[in-house]
Design an enzyme around this catalytic site. Structure first.
Site, mmCIF file in Angstrom:
data_model
loop_
_atom_site.group_PDB
_atom_site.id
_atom_site.type_symbol
_atom_site.label_atom_id
_atom_site.label_comp_id
_atom_site.label_asym_id
_atom_site.label_seq_id
_atom_site.Cartn_x
_atom_site.Cartn_y
_atom_site.Cartn_z
ATOM 1 N N LYS A 1 9.933 3.463 -8.782
ATOM 2 C CA LYS A 1 8.792 2.985 -7.981
ATOM 3 C C LYS A 1 7.757 4.095 -7.760
ATOM 4 O O LYS A 1 6.565 3.863 -7.898
ATOM 5 C CB LYS A 1 9.279 2.458 -6.607
ATOM 6 C CG LYS A 1 10.261 1.290 -6.717
ATOM 7 C CD LYS A 1 10.588 0.693 -5.360
ATOM 8 C CE LYS A 1 11.339 1.614 -4.423
ATOM 9 N NZ LYS A 1 12.713 1.973 -4.843
ATOM 10 N N ARG B 1 17.484 13.572 -10.696
ATOM 11 C CA ARG B 1 16.344 13.863 -9.831
ATOM 12 C C ARG B 1 16.746 14.852 -8.736
ATOM 13 O O ARG B 1 15.979 15.730 -8.373
ATOM 14 C CB ARG B 1 15.818 12.559 -9.207
ATOM 15 C CG ARG B 1 14.553 12.737 -8.392
ATOM 16 C CD ARG B 1 13.929 11.409 -8.037
ATOM 17 N NE ARG B 1 14.545 10.818 -6.852
ATOM 18 C CZ ARG B 1 14.230 9.608 -6.364
ATOM 19 N NH1 ARG B 1 13.327 8.858 -6.970
ATOM 20 N NH2 ARG B 1 14.807 9.151 -5.284
ATOM 21 N N ARG C 1 15.532 16.729 -2.641
ATOM 22 C CA ARG C 1 15.825 15.686 -1.641
ATOM 23 C C ARG C 1 17.312 15.669 -1.336
ATOM 24 O O ARG C 1 18.125 15.440 -2.233
ATOM 25 C CB ARG C 1 15.387 14.310 -2.170
ATOM 26 C CG ARG C 1 13.898 14.071 -2.061
ATOM 27 C CD ARG C 1 13.514 12.709 -2.583
ATOM 28 N NE ARG C 1 14.241 11.597 -1.986
ATOM 29 C CZ ARG C 1 13.899 10.327 -2.141
ATOM 30 N NH1 ARG C 1 12.833 10.018 -2.863
ATOM 31 N NH2 ARG C 1 14.594 9.375 -1.577
HETATM 32 P P1 AMP Z 1 12.636 6.236 -0.657
HETATM 33 O O1 AMP Z 1 11.761 7.427 -0.821
HETATM 34 O O2 AMP Z 1 11.870 4.950 -0.703
HETATM 35 O O3 AMP Z 1 13.834 6.244 -1.560
HETATM 36 O O4 AMP Z 1 13.211 6.310 0.834
HETATM 37 C C1 AMP Z 1 14.042 7.378 1.248
HETATM 38 C C2 AMP Z 1 14.721 7.041 2.559
HETATM 39 O O5 AMP Z 1 13.729 6.816 3.576
HETATM 40 C C3 AMP Z 1 15.537 5.761 2.561
HETATM 41 O O6 AMP Z 1 16.859 5.967 2.059
HETATM 42 C C4 AMP Z 1 15.550 5.415 4.049
HETATM 43 O O7 AMP Z 1 16.441 6.261 4.772
HETATM 44 C C5 AMP Z 1 14.135 5.786 4.453
HETATM 45 N N1 AMP Z 1 13.212 4.650 4.268
HETATM 46 C C6 AMP Z 1 12.161 4.560 3.397
HETATM 47 N N2 AMP Z 1 11.545 3.382 3.501
HETATM 48 C C7 AMP Z 1 12.215 2.687 4.456
HETATM 49 C C8 AMP Z 1 12.078 1.382 4.998
HETATM 50 N N3 AMP Z 1 11.120 0.553 4.578
HETATM 51 N N4 AMP Z 1 12.950 1.002 5.962
HETATM 52 C C9 AMP Z 1 13.904 1.842 6.431
HETATM 53 N N5 AMP Z 1 14.110 3.069 5.933
HETATM 54 C C10 AMP Z 1 13.282 3.494 4.957
#
Ligand code: AMP
Length: 190
Positions: free
Chosen positions: A14, A128, A134
């Site tokens: 994404k 990654r 991360r």
């Molecule tokens: P991402 O970068 O989208 O993989 O998000 C990394 C982490 O951020 C996720 O594993 C959640 O802990 C938190 N996070 C991101 N977006 C959301 C969301 N829409 N709702 C809840 N937690 C989120």
């Protein structure tokens, strides 16, 4: 105005595809993960709260996430369109998004779902993790937890937009360029 949700499990691509779509269509990119990471880096109250969930691969509570997203969303005057990335991740978030877009007389145009098998996701995320810094990519237990939560809590959001006739499945396996061109063609039709 096109408002797109880019959907898919962690590691589906994404973030990578968002960069291309922002360039191509001039979207405002709203990635909740990026916004949380920015807050963690800057040690804001929100960052401190979010960090403990993120480090364990759990979802940040809906109320915090929805309020944060809304406050980002209202910053933009006359946007060309929004690209939501990593949001909505629960049914409550999807309902809230639909509701606050409707208040502005806006709606989601389509949800594009990048579909990638689990084994591929696991190996992409571990790769990654070697370079992203991360903590949530760095170990396979946390990655497994993120995938489990995706299937338990987030996959239902696909149905939410399927019910509105807005879900478009996209094969997320292939070269970045191949996948970009499929996404571009799908979005271009609106
Ligand atoms: P991402 O970068 O989208 O993989 O998000 C990394 C982490 O951020 C996720 O594993 C959640 O802990 C938190 N996070 C991101 N977006 C959301 C969301 N829409 N709702 C809840 N937690 C989120």
């Amino acid at each position: 105005m096109k408002n797109i949700v880019l959907f898919g499990p962690p590691g589906a691509g994404k973030g990578t595809q968002s960069e291309f779509l922002v360039e191509e269509f001039g979207f405002i990119h709203l990635s909740t993960g990026d916004i949380f990471r920015y807050n963690i880096l800057n040690k804001t109250d929100l960052g401190v709260l979010a960090k403990k969930y993120m480090d364990e691969g759990r979802l940040v509570p809906d109320s915090l996430t929805i309020d944060m997203l809304k406050s980002e969303f209202v910053k933009y005057v006359d946007p060309l369109g929004f690209l939501f990335d990593g949001f909505p991740r629960t049914e409550a978030q999807a309902t809230a998004l639909d509701r606050f877009l409707a208040q502005e007389d806006l709606r989601i145009t389509a949800m594009l779902g990048l579909e990638v098998p689990d084994e591929e996701l696991m190996s992409r995320l571990l790769e990654r993790g070697k370079v992203s810094g991360r903590p949530d990519d760095a170990n396979s237990e946390v990655i497994k937890n993120r995938l489990a939560i995706y299937y338990k809590e987030t996959a239902v959001v696909q149905r939410h937009y399927e019910n509105q006739g807005k879900y478009i499945a996209v094969n997320g396996v292939g070269s970045v360029k191949q996948i970009s061109s499929v996404l571009k063609a799908e979005i271009g039709q609106f």
